[in-house]
Design an enzyme around this catalytic site. Structure first.
Site, PDB file in Angstrom:
ATOM      1  CE  LYS A 127      -4.505   0.793   0.242  1.00  0.00           C
ATOM      2  NZ  LYS A 127      -5.692  -0.050  -0.317  1.00  0.00           N
TER       3      LYS A 127
HETATM    4  P1  NAD Z   1     -12.810   7.901  -2.929  1.00  0.00           P
HETATM    5  O1  NAD Z   1     -11.791   8.806  -2.659  1.00  0.00           O
HETATM    6  O2  NAD Z   1     -13.250   7.508  -4.396  1.00  0.00           O
HETATM    7  O3  NAD Z   1     -14.027   8.056  -1.762  1.00  0.00           O
HETATM    8  C1  NAD Z   1     -13.947   8.334  -0.619  1.00  0.00           C
HETATM    9  C2  NAD Z   1     -15.436   8.653  -0.374  1.00  0.00           C
HETATM   10  O4  NAD Z   1     -15.280   8.908   1.293  1.00  0.00           O
HETATM   11  C3  NAD Z   1     -15.700  10.153  -0.811  1.00  0.00           C
HETATM   12  O5  NAD Z   1     -16.879  10.223  -1.039  1.00  0.00           O
HETATM   13  C4  NAD Z   1     -15.293  11.018   0.576  1.00  0.00           C
HETATM   14  O6  NAD Z   1     -15.865  12.523   0.497  1.00  0.00           O
HETATM   15  C5  NAD Z   1     -15.827  10.167   1.601  1.00  0.00           C
HETATM   16  N1  NAD Z   1     -15.463  10.233   2.918  1.00  0.00           N
HETATM   17  C6  NAD Z   1     -14.147  10.808   3.221  1.00  0.00           C
HETATM   18  N2  NAD Z   1     -14.012  10.976   4.599  1.00  0.00           N
HETATM   19  C7  NAD Z   1     -15.548  10.795   5.212  1.00  0.00           C
HETATM   20  C8  NAD Z   1     -16.242  10.829   6.345  1.00  0.00           C
HETATM   21  N3  NAD Z   1     -15.522  11.198   7.452  1.00  0.00           N
HETATM   22  N4  NAD Z   1     -17.295  10.491   6.441  1.00  0.00           N
HETATM   23  C9  NAD Z   1     -18.096  10.350   5.456  1.00  0.00           C
HETATM   24  N5  NAD Z   1     -17.492   9.978   4.042  1.00  0.00           N
HETATM   25  C10 NAD Z   1     -16.200  10.430   3.994  1.00  0.00           C
HETATM   26  O7  NAD Z   1     -12.187   6.135  -2.215  1.00  0.00           O
HETATM   27  P2  NAD Z   1     -12.561   4.925  -2.601  1.00  0.00           P
HETATM   28  O8  NAD Z   1     -11.673   4.318  -3.520  1.00  0.00           O
HETATM   29  O9  NAD Z   1     -14.226   4.808  -2.796  1.00  0.00           O
HETATM   30  O10 NAD Z   1     -12.204   4.239  -1.265  1.00  0.00           O
HETATM   31  C11 NAD Z   1     -13.268   4.181  -0.302  1.00  0.00           C
HETATM   32  C12 NAD Z   1     -12.967   2.812   0.761  1.00  0.00           C
HETATM   33  O11 NAD Z   1     -12.898   1.570   0.172  1.00  0.00           O
HETATM   34  C13 NAD Z   1     -11.345   3.116   1.499  1.00  0.00           C
HETATM   35  O12 NAD Z   1     -11.429   2.691   2.835  1.00  0.00           O
HETATM   36  C14 NAD Z   1     -10.531   2.178   0.381  1.00  0.00           C
HETATM   37  O13 NAD Z   1      -9.121   1.805   1.143  1.00  0.00           O
HETATM   38  C15 NAD Z   1     -11.415   1.303   0.305  1.00  0.00           C
HETATM   39  N6  NAD Z   1     -11.299   0.308  -1.017  1.00  0.00           N
HETATM   40  C16 NAD Z   1     -11.332   0.907  -2.077  1.00  0.00           C
HETATM   41  C17 NAD Z   1     -11.069   0.135  -3.303  1.00  0.00           C
HETATM   42  C18 NAD Z   1     -10.962   0.722  -4.735  1.00  0.00           C
HETATM   43  O14 NAD Z   1     -10.936  -0.433  -5.529  1.00  0.00           O
HETATM   44  N7  NAD Z   1     -10.845   1.814  -5.040  1.00  0.00           N
HETATM   45  C19 NAD Z   1     -10.816  -1.388  -3.166  1.00  0.00           C
HETATM   46  C20 NAD Z   1     -11.008  -1.840  -1.727  1.00  0.00           C
HETATM   47  C21 NAD Z   1     -11.030  -1.143  -0.679  1.00  0.00           C
END
Ligand code: NAD
Length: 441
Positions: A127
């Site tokens: 990561k």
């Molecule tokens: P992203 O940046 O596309 O979206 C994150 C979202 O969370 C945004 O809408 C942001 O405004 C919101 N956010 C941030 N802080 C917040 C809070 N305190 N309260 C409410 N909303 C909040 O990121 P993503 O890729 O969607 O990732 C989201 C989660 O999923 C993370 O934990 C990431 O590690 C996990 N994840 C992502 C992937 C992937 O393929 N992108 C895969 C596995 C896990």
């Protein structure tokens, strides 16, 4: 410095006075270690086995001097952690966020090792992160930060050594800049060095929605197991980025009623249902859900954390770590939590939810759809031959459903929660790989 433990009663009282940021300071890595220990104790791993697979192998920190639009130079901090590579090259996203820390990236890399193992893909855990508030950068500045990060870490990255992907605040465009930086350096086209790329330059069909799609396959199986109907089930989704927005969209397509959504700028709830397409358009236009309550029938919650306590059938944390803790877990009313985010529950919250018989689909299983399709993207890049979305979804469905069945079977056999079961399955696989390889020199 980060506080290492869950807050004491005294600290919690103090937090009450200070506002809502205390939980941000719970150590994600300590939480991950607690999750590991629980499963490792059941497996009766030896001290040597634990020593080899528990801690990260390599933690790299670099400084990134970047020229800003006004001519000044700003220096950002970049991190990459390779946790374990016994089963294959390190794999895991890169996060751009002002709160990125070594502790957080170590936890996220650890979860990647066990996520890849639980779905059986031949990769290890990695990561990365950059401490940066992307909202303060122009597009040009963002590109320079991304390219400098990749250039500084270039010796770590490679299709056979460490393959990044998108995470919070990074996206296919940033993956394209990463791939281009590496390819220019190598003087050859190397699409397999990064996944989550745009389709036009070697991305995979189905990748953008893969994490949410994988969650839906797990949720369907969980509801079947619990004899709850998915059609008509009510849902609250925290986070409306890549994962959260597709989660809401795909669950709605499965017949669920989306009652609440949120992002960093607020949480919105409806008496009827949230129009997910309208919310998506709102974010496309404004870059945020801010102002979405001006839509008819949608109300803004005074405290966005209350979204986690709504009386819904399914709760989807899809934002950041440590959202459900010893403080608010008692108030969770959903009978099922599907962890799209990594590490959204602390171990204390896990214990409370276990007593309340909340069925948790743990992150390392629930959100593994993203890395699964990333793996398929990497395979396609290496063949130079691209599959249809139908074929990708077939593979994803089979891999997610098989993994869910294996974890559920383990949970029932050992009489443990799904999280511990997922770690039992994956720790066994990583231990076996590490032992087969033995020690070099
Ligand atoms: P992203 O940046 O596309 O979206 C994150 C979202 O969370 C945004 O809408 C942001 O405004 C919101 N956010 C941030 N802080 C917040 C809070 N305190 N309260 C409410 N909303 C909040 O990121 P993503 O890729 O969607 O990732 C989201 C989660 O999923 C993370 O934990 C990431 O590690 C996990 N994840 C992502 C992937 C992937 O393929 N992108 C895969 C596995 C896990």
């Amino acid at each position: 410095m980060l506080d290492k433990k869950e807050p004491s009663k005294k600290q919690k009282r103090k937090r009450g006075r200070l506002g809502k940021h205390f939980t941000d300071k719970v150590s994600a890595f300590d939480n991950a270690m607690t999750q590991f220990d629980r499963a490792a104790n059941i497996l009766k791993l030896t001290k040597s086995q634990v020593a080899v697979i528990k801690e990260p192998r390599r933690v790299t920190e670099v400084k990134l001097p970047v020229r800003m639009d006004d001519g000044s130079i700003e220096v950002f901090t970049g991190l990459r952690v390779q946790h374990n590579i016994a089963r294959g090259p390190a794999k895991g996203g890169v996060r751009f966020h002002p709160d990125v820390s070594v502790d957080e990236v170590k936890a996220l890399a650890f979860w990647m090792t066990y996520k890849c193992a639980v779905v059986g893909i031949p990769m290890g855990g990695g990561k990365g992160g950059v401490v940066v508030d992307t909202r303060k950068l122009s597009l040009g500045e963002l590109e320079r930060v991304a390219r400098r990060y990749f250039a500084e870490m270039i010796d770590l990255f490679g299709p056979d050594s460490d393959i990044p992907a998108p995470d919070v605040n990074t996206n296919p465009q940033i993956m394209a800049w990463f791939m281009d930086t590496y390819s220019m350096h190598e003087r050859r086209h190397v699409p397999a060095v990064v996944t989550g790329k745009p389709l036009e330059i070697g991305g995979s069909a189905g990748r953008v929605s893969a994490t949410a799609q994988g969650m839906v396959y797990c949720v369907r199986k969980a509801f079947e197991h619990l004899s709850i109907s998915l059609a008509g089930a009510t849902v609250a989704v925290q986070g409306f980025g890549n994962v959260g927005s597709y989660a809401a969209k795909l669950l709605r397509q499965s017949g669920c009623i989306i009652k609440a959504i949120s992002d960093i700028d607020g949480a919105f709830v409806s008496d009827n249902w949230i129009d997910v397409d309208l919310a998506t358009k709102h974010v496309e236009t404004h870059g945020t859900l801010k102002g979405f309550d001006e839509t008819a029938g949608v109300e803004k919650l005074d405290d966005p954390m209350k979204l986690l306590e709504l009386p819904v059938d399914l709760l989807i944390p899809a934002a950041l770590e440590n959202q459900i803790t010893g403080e608010n877990a008692h108030n969770v009313k959903a009978p099922v939590i599907a962890e799209c985010a990594n590490g959204p529950l602390t171990p204390e919250a896990d214990e409370i939810c276990e007593k309340k018989r909340v069925f948790i689909i743990p992150d390392i299983l629930c959100n593994a759809g993203g890395v699964t399709v990333s793996y398929l993207e990497w395979v396609q890049n290496r063949m130079g031959y691209y599959w249809t979305e139908e074929r990708i979804l077939d593979d994803l469905k089979r891999m997610m459903e098989d993994s869910f069945a294996k974890v559920l079977q383990t949970a029932l056999a050992y009489e443990v929660p799904m999280r511990t079961a997922a770690f039992i399955v994956s720790i066994e696989r990583v231990t076996e790989a590490a032992e087969l390889r033995g020690l070099y020199a």
